[in-house]
Design an enzyme around this catalytic site. Structure first.
Site, mmCIF file in Angstrom:
data_model
loop_
_atom_site.group_PDB
_atom_site.id
_atom_site.type_symbol
_atom_site.label_atom_id
_atom_site.label_comp_id
_atom_site.label_asym_id
_atom_site.label_seq_id
_atom_site.Cartn_x
_atom_site.Cartn_y
_atom_site.Cartn_z
ATOM 1 C CG HIS A 55 2.595 2.468 -0.587
ATOM 2 N ND1 HIS A 55 3.409 2.316 -1.681
ATOM 3 C CD2 HIS A 55 1.360 2.053 -0.952
ATOM 4 C CE1 HIS A 55 2.680 1.845 -2.695
ATOM 5 N NE2 HIS A 55 1.428 1.676 -2.277
ATOM 6 C CB SER A 105 -9.552 8.153 6.948
ATOM 7 O OG SER A 105 -9.161 7.243 5.937
HETATM 8 C C1 LIG Z 1 0.214 6.046 1.619
HETATM 9 C C2 LIG Z 1 0.538 5.726 0.181
HETATM 10 N N1 LIG Z 1 1.727 6.075 -0.307
HETATM 11 C C3 LIG Z 1 2.083 5.822 -1.574
HETATM 12 C C4 LIG Z 1 1.205 5.187 -2.426
HETATM 13 C C5 LIG Z 1 1.634 4.914 -3.836
HETATM 14 O O1 LIG Z 1 1.006 5.820 -4.669
HETATM 15 P P1 LIG Z 1 0.906 5.545 -6.255
HETATM 16 O O2 LIG Z 1 0.072 4.305 -6.382
HETATM 17 O O3 LIG Z 1 0.235 6.788 -6.758
HETATM 18 O O4 LIG Z 1 2.276 5.373 -6.762
HETATM 19 C C6 LIG Z 1 -0.045 4.790 -1.967
HETATM 20 C C7 LIG Z 1 -0.970 4.077 -2.859
HETATM 21 O O5 LIG Z 1 -1.978 3.561 -2.465
HETATM 22 C C8 LIG Z 1 -0.395 5.070 -0.627
HETATM 23 O O6 LIG Z 1 -1.561 4.699 -0.121
#
Ligand SMILES: Cc1ncc(COP(=O)(O)O)c(C=O)c1O
Length: 380
Positions: free
Chosen positions: A123, A324
């Site tokens: 992310h 998924s």
């Molecule tokens: C793999 C992954 N990690 C972290 C996040 C971040 O999460 P949040 O938007 O709840 O902060 C996302 C959001 O899409 C994600 O897909």
């Protein structure tokens, strides 16, 4: 809801927003946020200044909190992720990003000289978190499916055998829903005789999917992780972003400090925290339960498979990773993608079949793509 005793400008603004959101939800295909939920029985709790500041496992001076409910939520996820209650600690976060910040913070406190390894499909917030924490880092290549390239991980670790390894494992990547294989990551550690490591699992979206499918990959405390972050508003759905982070107590003890002002341990990242979001998660857990989550997951995966088949049926190559609801396809027809709020990255686009997405949405979306292509041949 807008109400006639309001000043007209306020009334008009609220009505316009309501319209915008009703229409927006009908074409909400690109992000993993389930818009189908009903928290109406919780509306009365909007009338209290709830605040869950402090450690949910310690009674604070402030009684206007939902710490006991929060503890139940933490225990639900602890059981889901195969952690022993005595060995685990956690809290309800503001979302996946905060949970990842927390997990990596614990990794840094365990190994201040450690290097963080994370795949290029991680992310976008991960490099930012590492910058905030000033941690040394090494990005690892991904395969075409979005999974970490374990050969590249082994090469990178081999070059830095002197430094402890902090691995961020993706339990479902953002764009492609790929799950990093914890057994293979451990096998790499083993092959290099690496003993000092810390694993944080980013299970923002798929953390609420994998426990409800048949034969999931092992991804949780059973597979030797130290901490895990999951979002609450993604698969479950909530009007306020939220999530849960769980970590082994042994790591949390390193960072917790007693604070007289709140009469609690300061073991969370924020001070003030929502008292409403634990209530929402608890309500979803109590009313849907494991059977409800299993049915929701099955619905999402069935719709995803339908989308893959429909796309492929008209000659657009679409695919998804096992377990998924993220359907990956080539970036195309920009106005249509924008209308349907589709997320893109370079040449790739995806749609996500969360709870509110039905087959009819896929049909209409595809019809619009095909109409656009016949009206604008050769133009995106
Ligand atoms: C793999 C992954 N990690 C972290 C996040 C971040 O999460 P949040 O938007 O709840 O902060 C996302 C959001 O899409 C994600 O897909």
């Amino acid at each position: 809801m807008p109400n006639s005793s309001l000043p007209p400008n306020v009334q008009a603004r609220l009505e316009a927003l309501t319209e915008q959101f009703i229409r927006g939800v009908e074409q909400f295909l690109g992000y993993p946020c389930n818009a189908r939920f009903d928290y109406r029985p919780l509306y009365p709790f909007l009338s209290y200044p709830l605040n869950n500041a402090g450690d949910p496992f310690i009674d604070t001076h402030n009684r206007l909190n939902t710490h006991d409910i929060e503890r139940q939520v933490v225990y639900f996820f602890a059981e889901l992720f195969h952690a022993r209650r005595e060995a685990i600690w956690g809290y309800v976060t503001g979302g996946g990003t905060e949970g990842n910040l927390y997990g990596l913070f614990l990794g840094r406190e365990q190994y201040p000289e450690g290097i963080v390894y994370y795949s290029e499909d991680s992310h976008y917030s991960i490099p930012k978190i590492l910058k905030l924490l000033r941690m040394r880092q090494r990005q690892i290549k991904s395969t075409a499916s979005g999974e970490m390239d374990y050969g590249d991980l082994a090469r990178a670790l081999n070059g830095r055998r002197d430094a402890p390894a902090i691995v961020l494992a993706n339990i479902g990547t953002t764009m492609k829903g790929a799950v990093d294989d914890l057994e293979r990551i451990h096998a790499v550690f083993e092959s290099l005789s690496l003993r000092d490591y810390h694993i944080h699992a980013d299970a923002a979206f798929h953390g609420m999917i994998l426990p409800f499918v048949d034969r999931p990959p092992v991804f949780d405390f059973q597979a030797g992780i130290d901490s895990i972050a999951v979002s609450g508003h993604k698969m479950l759905g909530a009007p306020v972003p939220c999530g849960v982070v769980l970590a082994k107590k042994v790591h949390v003890r390193r960072i917790a400090r007693m604070v007289e002002y709140v009469g609690s341990l300061d073991s969370t990242i924020p001070g003030s925290r929502s008292g409403l979001t634990p209530l929402m998660l608890w309500y979803a857990i109590e009313t849907l339960g494991r059977d409800g989550f299993r049915a929701l997951t099955a619905h999402c995966l069935e719709t995803a498979e339908y989308a893959v088949e429909r796309f492929n049926g008209v000659g657009i190559s679409a695919w998804r990773n096992p377990h998924s609801p993220i359907v990956v396809f080539p970036r195309m027809a920009e106005p249509v993608l924008r209308r349907w709020q589709i997320a893109v990255h370079a040449e790739t686009a995806h749609l996500v079949t969360v709870g509110h997405v039905e087959k009819r949405h896929i049909d209409t979306f595809l019809e619009e793509i095909l109409n656009h292509e016949s009206d604008h041949p050769g133009h995106p």
